[in-house]
Design a protein around this motif. Structure first.
Motif, PDB file in Angstrom:
ATOM      1  N   VAL A   5       0.832  -1.192   0.000  1.00 27.27           N
ATOM      2  CA  VAL A   5       0.000   0.000   0.000  1.00 27.27           C
ATOM      3  C   VAL A   5       0.877   1.256   0.000  1.00 27.27           C
ATOM      4  CG1 VAL A   5      -0.239   0.150   2.511  1.00 27.27           C
ATOM      5  CG2 VAL A   5      -2.023   1.083   1.047  1.00 27.27           C
ATOM      6  N   PHE A   6       2.109   1.139   0.489  1.00 22.13           N
ATOM      7  CA  PHE A   6       3.015   2.287   0.553  1.00 22.13           C
ATOM      8  C   PHE A   6       3.559   2.670  -0.822  1.00 22.13           C
ATOM      9  CE2 PHE A   6       3.576  -0.243   4.482  1.00 22.13           C
ATOM     10  CZ  PHE A   6       2.897   0.603   5.331  1.00 22.13           C
ATOM     11  N   ASP A   7       3.374   1.800  -1.823  1.00 20.86           N
ATOM     12  CA  ASP A   7       3.891   2.071  -3.157  1.00 20.86           C
ATOM     13  C   ASP A   7       2.915   2.863  -4.019  1.00 20.86           C
ATOM     14  OD1 ASP A   7       6.335   0.749  -2.762  1.00 20.86           O
ATOM     15  OD2 ASP A   7       5.393  -1.181  -3.143  1.00 20.86           O
ATOM     16  N   THR A   8       1.815   3.306  -3.442  1.00 21.59           N
ATOM     17  CA  THR A   8       0.851   4.083  -4.218  1.00 21.59           C
ATOM     18  C   THR A   8       1.454   5.433  -4.589  1.00 21.59           C
ATOM     19  OG1 THR A   8      -0.146   5.030  -2.256  1.00 21.59           O
ATOM     20  CG2 THR A   8      -1.108   2.980  -3.070  1.00 21.59           C
ATOM     21  N   PRO A   9       0.988   6.056  -5.659  1.00 13.73           N
ATOM     22  CA  PRO A   9       1.587   7.315  -6.127  1.00 13.73           C
ATOM     23  C   PRO A   9       1.439   8.483  -5.154  1.00 13.73           C
ATOM     24  CG  PRO A   9       0.030   6.449  -7.749  1.00 13.73           C
ATOM     25  CD  PRO A   9      -0.037   5.556  -6.561  1.00 13.73           C
ATOM     26  N   LEU A  10       0.585   8.381  -4.166  1.00 19.12           N
ATOM     27  CA  LEU A  10       0.368   9.501  -3.256  1.00 19.12           C
ATOM     28  C   LEU A  10       1.217   9.453  -1.989  1.00 19.12           C
ATOM     29  CD1 LEU A  10      -3.520   9.763  -3.470  1.00 19.12           C
ATOM     30  CD2 LEU A  10      -1.804  11.130  -4.661  1.00 19.12           C
ATOM     31  N   VAL A  11       1.701   8.278  -1.610  1.00 21.54           N
ATOM     32  CA  VAL A  11       2.360   8.156  -0.312  1.00 21.54           C
ATOM     33  C   VAL A  11       3.685   8.912  -0.266  1.00 21.54           C
ATOM     34  CG1 VAL A  11       3.359   6.546   1.351  1.00 21.54           C
ATOM     35  CG2 VAL A  11       1.189   6.018   0.264  1.00 21.54           C
ATOM     36  N   ARG A  12       4.563   8.677  -1.216  1.00 22.97           N
ATOM     37  CA  ARG A  12       5.868   9.365  -1.189  1.00 22.97           C
ATOM     38  C   ARG A  12       5.719  10.891  -1.288  1.00 22.97           C
ATOM     39  NH1 ARG A  12      10.503   6.851  -0.463  1.00 22.97           N
ATOM     40  NH2 ARG A  12      10.485   4.620  -0.800  1.00 22.97           N
ATOM     41  N   PRO A  13       4.896  11.417  -2.216  1.00 25.28           N
ATOM     42  CA  PRO A  13       4.725  12.879  -2.243  1.00 25.28           C
ATOM     43  C   PRO A  13       4.132  13.425  -0.934  1.00 25.28           C
ATOM     44  CG  PRO A  13       3.985  11.927  -4.300  1.00 25.28           C
ATOM     45  CD  PRO A  13       4.260  10.787  -3.375  1.00 25.28           C
ATOM     46  N   ALA A  14       3.208  12.685  -0.331  1.00 25.75           N
ATOM     47  CA  ALA A  14       2.621  13.134   0.932  1.00 25.75           C
ATOM     48  C   ALA A  14       3.680  13.155   2.032  1.00 25.75           C
ATOM     49  CB  ALA A  14       1.455  12.238   1.331  1.00 25.75           C
ATOM     50  N   LEU A  15       4.508  12.117   2.092  1.00 22.88           N
ATOM     51  CA  LEU A  15       5.567  12.082   3.098  1.00 22.88           C
ATOM     52  C   LEU A  15       6.619  13.161   2.831  1.00 22.88           C
ATOM     53  CD1 LEU A  15       5.988   8.256   3.686  1.00 22.88           C
ATOM     54  CD2 LEU A  15       5.082   9.951   5.270  1.00 22.88           C
ATOM     55  N   ARG A  16       6.861  13.463   1.571  1.00 28.10           N
ATOM     56  CA  ARG A  16       7.797  14.547   1.241  1.00 28.10           C
ATOM     57  C   ARG A  16       7.237  15.872   1.752  1.00 28.10           C
ATOM     58  NH1 ARG A  16       8.915  18.670  -2.290  1.00 28.10           N
ATOM     59  NH2 ARG A  16      11.136  19.018  -2.530  1.00 28.10           N
ATOM     60  N   PHE A  17       5.956  16.128   1.490  1.00 27.15           N
ATOM     61  CA  PHE A  17       5.317  17.362   1.934  1.00 27.15           C
ATOM     62  C   PHE A  17       5.388  17.483   3.459  1.00 27.15           C
ATOM     63  CE2 PHE A  17       1.508  19.595   3.453  1.00 27.15           C
ATOM     64  CZ  PHE A  17       1.703  20.831   2.843  1.00 27.15           C
ATOM     65  N   ILE A  18       5.015  16.419   4.166  1.00 26.81           N
ATOM     66  CA  ILE A  18       5.050  16.414   5.634  1.00 26.81           C
ATOM     67  C   ILE A  18       6.474  16.636   6.133  1.00 26.81           C
ATOM     68  CG2 ILE A  18       4.764  14.923   7.664  1.00 26.81           C
ATOM     69  CD1 ILE A  18       2.361  13.634   6.079  1.00 26.81           C
ATOM     70  N   SER A  19       7.447  16.007   5.473  1.00 26.75           N
ATOM     71  CA  SER A  19       8.848  16.149   5.880  1.00 26.75           C
ATOM     72  C   SER A  19       9.348  17.568   5.683  1.00 26.75           C
ATOM     73  CB  SER A  19       9.729  15.169   5.100  1.00 26.75           C
ATOM     74  OG  SER A  19       9.397  13.838   5.418  1.00 26.75           O
ATOM     75  N   VAL A  20       9.045  18.157   4.535  1.00 24.66           N
ATOM     76  CA  VAL A  20       9.490  19.532   4.261  1.00 24.66           C
ATOM     77  C   VAL A  20       8.917  20.486   5.302  1.00 24.66           C
ATOM     78  CG1 VAL A  20       9.255  21.465   2.638  1.00 24.66           C
ATOM     79  CG2 VAL A  20       9.908  19.204   1.797  1.00 24.66           C
ATOM     80  N   ILE A  21       7.623  20.371   5.576  1.00 25.06           N
ATOM     81  CA  ILE A  21       6.974  21.246   6.558  1.00 25.06           C
ATOM     82  C   ILE A  21       7.539  20.989   7.958  1.00 25.06           C
ATOM     83  CG2 ILE A  21       4.764  21.823   7.684  1.00 25.06           C
ATOM     84  CD1 ILE A  21       5.049  22.845   4.774  1.00 25.06           C
ATOM     85  N   GLY A  22       7.653  19.718   8.330  1.00 22.98           N
ATOM     86  CA  GLY A  22       8.176  19.370   9.656  1.00 22.98           C
ATOM     87  C   GLY A  22       9.592  19.871   9.878  1.00 22.98           C
ATOM     88  N   LEU A  23      10.447  19.724   8.880  1.00 25.71           N
ATOM     89  CA  LEU A  23      11.824  20.199   9.007  1.00 25.71           C
ATOM     90  C   LEU A  23      11.866  21.720   9.146  1.00 25.71           C
ATOM     91  CD1 LEU A  23      13.543  17.852   6.401  1.00 25.71           C
ATOM     92  CD2 LEU A  23      13.951  17.860   8.878  1.00 25.71           C
ATOM     93  N   LYS A  24      11.032  22.417   8.359  1.00 27.82           N
ATOM     94  CA  LYS A  24      10.991  23.890   8.453  1.00 27.82           C
ATOM     95  C   LYS A  24      10.510  24.332   9.839  1.00 27.82           C
ATOM     96  CE  LYS A  24      10.296  25.056   3.656  1.00 27.82           C
ATOM     97  NZ  LYS A  24      10.910  26.218   3.096  1.00 27.82           N
ATOM     98  N   LEU A  25       9.446  23.700  10.328  1.00 26.19           N
ATOM     99  CA  LEU A  25       8.914  24.065  11.638  1.00 26.19           C
ATOM    100  C   LEU A  25       9.921  23.801  12.755  1.00 26.19           C
ATOM    101  CD1 LEU A  25       5.219  22.824  11.345  1.00 26.19           C
ATOM    102  CD2 LEU A  25       6.046  25.198  11.382  1.00 26.19           C
ATOM    103  N   ALA A  26      10.723  22.741  12.594  1.00 23.03           N
ATOM    104  CA  ALA A  26      11.729  22.400  13.601  1.00 23.03           C
ATOM    105  C   ALA A  26      13.031  23.176  13.408  1.00 23.03           C
ATOM    106  CB  ALA A  26      12.005  20.897  13.564  1.00 23.03           C
ATOM    107  N   GLY A  27      13.117  23.944  12.321  1.00 29.00           N
ATOM    108  CA  GLY A  27      14.294  24.766  12.087  1.00 29.00           C
ATOM    109  C   GLY A  27      15.478  24.049  11.464  1.00 29.00           C
ATOM    110  N   TRP A  28      15.250  22.856  10.884  1.00 32.21           N
ATOM    111  CA  TRP A  28      16.342  22.083  10.275  1.00 32.21           C
ATOM    112  C   TRP A  28      16.515  22.441   8.813  1.00 32.21           C
ATOM    113  CZ3 TRP A  28      19.940  18.704  12.163  1.00 32.21           C
ATOM    114  CH2 TRP A  28      19.815  18.381  13.512  1.00 32.21           C
ATOM    115  N   LYS A  29      17.771  22.448   8.359  1.00 31.88           N
ATOM    116  CA  LYS A  29      18.100  22.718   6.962  1.00 31.88           C
ATOM    117  C   LYS A  29      19.046  21.658   6.441  1.00 31.88           C
ATOM    118  CE  LYS A  29      17.313  27.572   6.965  1.00 31.88           C
ATOM    119  NZ  LYS A  29      17.566  28.712   7.646  1.00 31.88           N
ATOM    120  N   LEU A  30      18.937  21.382   5.150  1.00 35.16           N
ATOM    121  CA  LEU A  30      19.845  20.451   4.475  1.00 35.16           C
ATOM    122  C   LEU A  30      20.940  21.249   3.796  1.00 35.16           C
ATOM    123  CD1 LEU A  30      20.606  17.608   3.392  1.00 35.16           C
ATOM    124  CD2 LEU A  30      19.067  18.049   1.479  1.00 35.16           C
ATOM    125  N   ASP A  31      22.177  20.932   4.116  1.00 39.38           N
ATOM    126  CA  ASP A  31      23.325  21.544   3.454  1.00 39.38           C
ATOM    127  C   ASP A  31      23.675  20.716   2.228  1.00 39.38           C
ATOM    128  OD1 ASP A  31      23.661  23.550   5.343  1.00 39.38           O
ATOM    129  OD2 ASP A  31      25.099  22.406   6.522  1.00 39.38           O
TER     130      ASP A  31
END
Length: 188
Positions: A5-31
């Motif tokens: 079920v994790f291989d559906t086309p929506l799961v990875r983009p949704a997790l990417r969106f959540i990750s981007v927002i979560g990292l920004k809210l926590a103040g983390w940046k990727l060098d």
């Protein structure tokens, strides 16, 4: 490989969106960016907290990078097993005396693309000496080592140089440890 079920086309983009927002809210940046090489061993240090794992996964999802990681076999039992495998987990049975290095070298030989993240400490506790399995995997598979880090005081994760193991482990480990000398984990 089987479809989940994790291989559906929506799961990875949704997790990417959540990750981007979560990292920004926590103040983390990727060098920088994930290395473009198709195969390498990625070491991540310092590894001092259980938070390193979800933070690393969030960075990977945000950067659209697929990595694999080794975890104790007990993490893959029961309903969590398929999720852990989908997240890139490779179960390791620490109770058996088999050559993990040889198994991983063979996996690199079979794969067209493979990035395995390995914490060189081998644990989340402070250690004086790092485990050297990552080095021998890279040397045996003839792949570079990517120096990745999480630096909690600066809230940055990123990459240093890629290095090709020379076979002189003392010299190479001195250079690797020098890169990490100013990086700080969550604890210690």
């Amino acid at each position: 490989m089987h479809f989940t079920v994790f291989d559906t086309p929506l799961v990875r983009p949704a997790l990417r969106f959540i990750s981007v927002i979560g990292l920004k809210l926590a103040g983390w940046k990727l060098d920088g960016e994930f290395p473009s090489a198709s195969k390498y061993v990625m070491i991540g240090a310092p590894h001092t907290s259980n938070w390193d794992f979800p933070l690393t996964l969030a960075i990977c999802f945000a950067a659209r990078a697929k990595i694999y990681w080794m975890g104790k076999a007990s993490l893959f039992r029961g309903p969590a097993g398929p999720v852990m495998r989908w997240l890139g987990g490779i179960p390791v049975d620490r109770s058996k005396r088999n050559s993990l290095v040889d198994q991983m070298v063979a996996a690199y030989d079979r794969a067209d693309r493979l990035v395995v993240a390995i914490p060189p400490e081998g644990t989340r506790k402070a250690v004086k000496e790092w485990k050297t399995g990552f080095y021998y995997i890279a040397l045996g598979a003839r792949v570079p080592i990517a120096l990745a880090y999480l630096d909690y005081p600066s809230r940055r994760g990123g990459f240093g140089p890629m290095m090709i193991p020379s076979g002189d482990i003392d010299q190479d480990m001195t250079a690797i440890r020098a890169f990490y000398s100013d990086k700080r984990g969550r604890h210690g």
